[in-house]
Write a protein that holds these residues in place. Structure first.
Motif, mmCIF file in Angstrom:
data_model
loop_
_atom_site.group_PDB
_atom_site.id
_atom_site.type_symbol
_atom_site.label_atom_id
_atom_site.label_comp_id
_atom_site.label_asym_id
_atom_site.label_seq_id
_atom_site.Cartn_x
_atom_site.Cartn_y
_atom_site.Cartn_z
ATOM 1 N N GLU A 162 21.884 -8.521 4.507
ATOM 2 C CA GLU A 162 21.481 -9.908 4.700
ATOM 3 C C GLU A 162 21.625 -10.321 6.171
ATOM 4 N N SER A 163 22.692 -9.858 6.823
ATOM 5 C CA SER A 163 22.871 -10.202 8.235
ATOM 6 C C SER A 163 21.824 -9.515 9.113
ATOM 7 N N GLU A 166 18.636 -11.548 8.688
ATOM 8 C CA GLU A 166 18.723 -12.810 9.427
ATOM 9 C C GLU A 166 18.479 -12.583 10.916
ATOM 10 N N ARG A 167 19.038 -11.511 11.448
ATOM 11 C CA ARG A 167 18.870 -11.212 12.871
ATOM 12 C C ARG A 167 17.417 -10.856 13.205
ATOM 13 N N GLU A 221 12.683 -17.278 2.740
ATOM 14 C CA GLU A 221 13.475 -18.117 3.633
ATOM 15 C C GLU A 221 14.236 -19.173 2.831
ATOM 16 N N GLY A 224 16.428 -16.623 -0.049
ATOM 17 C CA GLY A 224 17.245 -15.539 0.480
ATOM 18 C C GLY A 224 16.994 -14.236 -0.270
#
Length: 318
Positions: A162-163, A166-167, A221, A224
């Motif tokens: 997930e990170s 997001e990046r 978005e 998630g």
């Protein structure tokens, strides 16, 4: 899309969004990762025109369907429970034709195994049935075979992927996954950004428009990715829960369709299983295996006319 009805229902303890069109025998369309009901847009219109009631939910954790946070609420029993409750709530009858792709294909296999009386026929795209191995948990077996960078192994740690997403940006990641055509076991190397760089969009194939990508992006978005990733995180739990079905057979009529460039099909060992005796042994009513040349993983979007024809020609027999 024009003519498609949308509704929200309470099923199996969650709120589920459903898209549908048409009247007649029900065809239940189950999507995979990272997709939505929208992956079936061309099948919905075609099936409705052929005299069927096409029903495509956003599965648990996706789109406009509720997304519980706990991994334990994404087991095969929850997924099949959602499908059966949805069939009952919509009045689809005692049994429906089922079409599944990617994770939706796995949900379809579980449905066929647990509740075969609810399935008139099953058209499976991309992911063959694999019997439970009582000697080894799935994730440790995959890690031993393909390493820590194998995508399912990378998906296991909550928050890790997930990170990354997001990046990199949701749109870039969805674009990359949907358009990937690299054969073999899919890898997501840590620190290598999934071969995806913000600001350097890849050209879209003819079957995927910027408007299509807009729709996927807007929903992911908002919702998630954790819900969709939790299906992978529940693999070992599914292995524990399905101990009573070790060596079970799937006893419904099945047609299997895959692209010859599909990342699952080109993973070592899969072709041998599909075309050898193992697949037919565990799916004795398997009627046909179709390999479409030049097609990748997201085959129902990439080759809609061919897939629509295969689906119709199979289900009309039942």
């Amino acid at each position: 899309m024009e003519g498609i009805e949308h509704r929200t229902l309470s099923v199996n303890g969650i709120t589920m969004h459903v898209a549908e069109k048409g009247r007649g025998p029900a065809v239940l369309l189950l999507h995979g990762f990272p997709e939505l009901w929208y992956t079936w847009r061309r099948q919905i219109h075609a099936l409705a025109a052929q005299g069927y009631r096409a029903v495509a939910p956003d599965l648990r954790g996706y789109g406009d369907t509720e997304a519980p946070a706990e991994v334990e609420r994404y087991t095969c029993h929850h997924a099949v429970g959602d499908v059966v409750a949805l069939m009952d709530e919509l009045g689809l009858g005692e049994a429906a034709h089922v079409v599944g792709h990617d994770w939706g294909a796995l949900v379809g296999w579980y449905l066929c195994m647990f509740r075969p009386e609810r399935v008139r026929s099953y058209v499976c795209l991309t992911v063959p049935f694999r019997p439970r191995n009582p000697a080894a948990k799935p994730v440790e077996s995959l890690r031993a075979r393909f390493g820590d960078d194998y995508y399912i192994c990378r998906f296991q740690e909550p928050g890790d992927i997930e990170s990354d997403i997001e990046r990199l940006g949701v749109r870039n990641v969805v674009r990359k996954i949907l358009t990937e055509r690299k054969p073999g076991p899919p890898m997501w190397p840590k620190g290598q950004d999934f071969s995806c760089r913000p600001g350097k969009p890849m050209a879209l194939p003819s079957w995927l428009s910027e408007e299509d990508l807009d729709y996927y992006t807007s929903k992911f978005e908002k919702r998630g990715f954790t819900g969709g990733l939790n299906y992978y995180r529940a693999l070992d739990l599914n292995w524990e829960l399905t101990a009573p079905w070790t060596d079970a057979r799937v006893r419904v009529p099945v047609k299997f369709i895959v692209g010859d460039l599909d990342m699952t099909y080109t993973t070592p060992g899969v072709k041998e299983f599909v075309h050898g005796s193992g697949f037919k042994k565990h799916v004795p009513l398997l009627e046909d295996v179709v390999v479409i040349e030049g097609a990748g993983h997201f085959i129902n979007q990439e080759r809609p006319e061919e897939i629509n024809s295969h689906i119709h020609n199979f289900i009309k027999k039942f």
